[in-house]
Write a protein that holds these residues in place. Structure first.
Motif, mmCIF file in Angstrom:
data_model
loop_
_atom_site.group_PDB
_atom_site.id
_atom_site.type_symbol
_atom_site.label_atom_id
_atom_site.label_comp_id
_atom_site.label_asym_id
_atom_site.label_seq_id
_atom_site.Cartn_x
_atom_site.Cartn_y
_atom_site.Cartn_z
ATOM 1 N N GLU A 177 73.755 13.612 10.658
ATOM 2 C CA GLU A 177 74.042 12.275 10.844
ATOM 3 C C GLU A 177 73.771 12.120 9.942
ATOM 4 O O GLU A 177 73.934 11.058 8.759
ATOM 5 C CB GLU A 177 74.007 11.340 12.280
ATOM 6 C CG GLU A 177 75.854 12.514 13.042
ATOM 7 C CD GLU A 177 75.294 11.455 14.409
ATOM 8 O OE1 GLU A 177 73.773 11.449 14.521
ATOM 9 O OE2 GLU A 177 76.029 11.693 15.488
ATOM 10 N N GLY A 186 81.316 15.782 16.080
ATOM 11 C CA GLY A 186 80.052 15.207 17.003
ATOM 12 C C GLY A 186 80.069 14.855 18.535
ATOM 13 O O GLY A 186 80.042 15.014 19.491
ATOM 14 N N VAL A 216 78.499 14.125 8.757
ATOM 15 C CA VAL A 216 79.121 13.449 10.290
ATOM 16 C C VAL A 216 79.333 12.141 10.205
ATOM 17 O O VAL A 216 77.818 11.657 10.255
ATOM 18 C CB VAL A 216 78.933 14.336 11.164
ATOM 19 C CG1 VAL A 216 78.861 13.876 12.255
ATOM 20 C CG2 VAL A 216 78.648 15.523 11.067
ATOM 21 N N ARG A 224 73.830 18.264 14.853
ATOM 22 C CA ARG A 224 74.506 16.815 15.014
ATOM 23 C C ARG A 224 73.866 16.189 14.380
ATOM 24 O O ARG A 224 74.310 15.094 13.127
ATOM 25 C CB ARG A 224 75.874 16.958 15.987
ATOM 26 C CG ARG A 224 75.738 15.021 16.051
ATOM 27 C CD ARG A 224 76.351 15.141 17.013
ATOM 28 N NE ARG A 224 76.805 13.591 17.869
ATOM 29 C CZ ARG A 224 77.159 13.239 18.128
ATOM 30 N NH1 ARG A 224 76.760 12.911 20.324
ATOM 31 N NH2 ARG A 224 78.199 11.616 18.112
#
Length: 342
Positions: free
Chosen positions: A320, A332, A325, A316
């Motif tokens: 990011e 997430g 994301v 994640r």
């Protein structure tokens, strides 16, 4: 102390924690073969079923003594606690008045830990004129280190704040100096001013009378997730301990046995769980799919030292940083949903 002398090890727990006590005890016995051990458990409540399971677990190792003592809960009944911890955390402070007279020194262990080495160096630690030995508390979080916290409890600002999960206690000297009553008075006077409960009390009352242990004897598992940039001093101080831990301590709310708990080194917990009467047991999951997820995670941790939640967490973070994301987005979410421990 002669190698033939039994090592007295103390646990303090309510019966709801006996599963984890059993894991800690099994790890202790596994890494201390050939040395006689006397295990002492102080509790405030009887639970014949769980006690029988604990006894059956340790029966697999002949020669291991198990002694359970029922303490008067009213002595600590008005001590400050919250939803994160139970009153039994204070029992270590008054153990000198509960244990039999022939017990002169103990190695105290929390239940949420796994022993990884022979504890003889703890048993023979030179306390000098001090009453207790303990390892520094890492990572050194601001709430422990603040001047306001220390001043409010009377802890010198330059004193090393220690973790109370692994202790070497001179029981003889505690009896001689009436330390149990000193702690009882202090805890009652301070009440909710002890946000870290028995640990705050130990650091305050015994300031200047604590021998420091090497961090490897109480390595908090979250140190494996602490990078060089976040806490560089703590990272350097625990480098060797992380390479060769003597005891891994699962502090905080993220416990190995909880569902979806991101916990470093949880595999050693599950390995020893399989050698207890609680083998195969998991958390109370809402669905069969969740139960299967927990079981699969335990297998990965036990056999490959992999925490799938940590892998998802890292994935994640990478997404990011790449912009794939958005922080806080559903993609997430839900990676850390473990409930608090007792």
């Amino acid at each position: 102390m002669a190698d033939t002398e039994p090592i007295d090890v103390l646990f303090c727990a309510n019966p709801g924690y006996y599963q984890h006590l059993a894991v800690a005890a099994v790890s202790l016995v596994e890494h201390n073969r050939g040395r006689p051990l006397r295990l002492h458990v102080i509790t405030c409540d009887e639970d014949p079923v769980r006690r029988d399971m604990l006894e059956r677990t340790l029966a697999a190792w002949p020669g291991i003594g198990l002694h359970v003592y029922l303490a008067d809960g009213s002595v600590i009944g008005d001590f400050f606690v919250d939803g994160f911890i139970s009153k039994e955390c204070y029992l270590r402070l008054i153990a000198s008045e509960i244990l039999p007279q022939h017990v002169r020194r103990v190695v105290y262990l929390d239940c949420d830990l796994v022993v990884m080495d022979d504890i003889s160096p703890l048993w023979t630690a030179d306390l000098g004129a001090n009453l207790l030995a303990a390892a520094p508390d890492y990572p050194r979080l601001p709430e422990f280190m603040s001047d306001e916290h220390r001043d409010g409890l009377g802890i010198p600002r330059d004193a090393v704040y220690v973790n109370s999960g692994v202790l070497v206690i001179d029981i003889d000297r505690w009896r001689a100096e009436g330390m149990a009553w000193t702690f009882i008075d202090f805890v009652r006077r301070m009440g909710s001013k002890l946000p870290f409960f028995d640990q705050d009390a130990i650091n305050a009352v015994l300031a200047g009378r604590i021998t420091l242990l090497d961090p490897r004897w109480n390595l908090q598992s979250r140190m494996y997730y602490t990078g060089r940039k976040a806490l560089p001093d703590d990272y350097a101080a625990t480098r060797e301990a992380r390479r060769d831990p003597g005891i891994i301590h699962f502090t905080g709310s993220e416990k190995p046995w909880l569902f979806r708990s991101r916990t470093a080194k949880k595999g050693v917990y599950f390995k020893h769980l399989e050698k207890t009467a609680w083998r195969g047991q998991g958390p109370a999951c809402r669905t069969s799919v969740q139960a299967l997820e927990h079981h699969a995670g335990a297998v990965l941790a036990r056999h490959f030292d992999l925490d799938y939640l940590q892998l998802l967490f890292k994935a994640r973070r990478i997404l990011e940083r790449s912009g794939a994301v958005v922080t806080g987005s559903p993609a997430g979410a839900g990676l850390r949903t473990g409930a608090k421990g007792n």
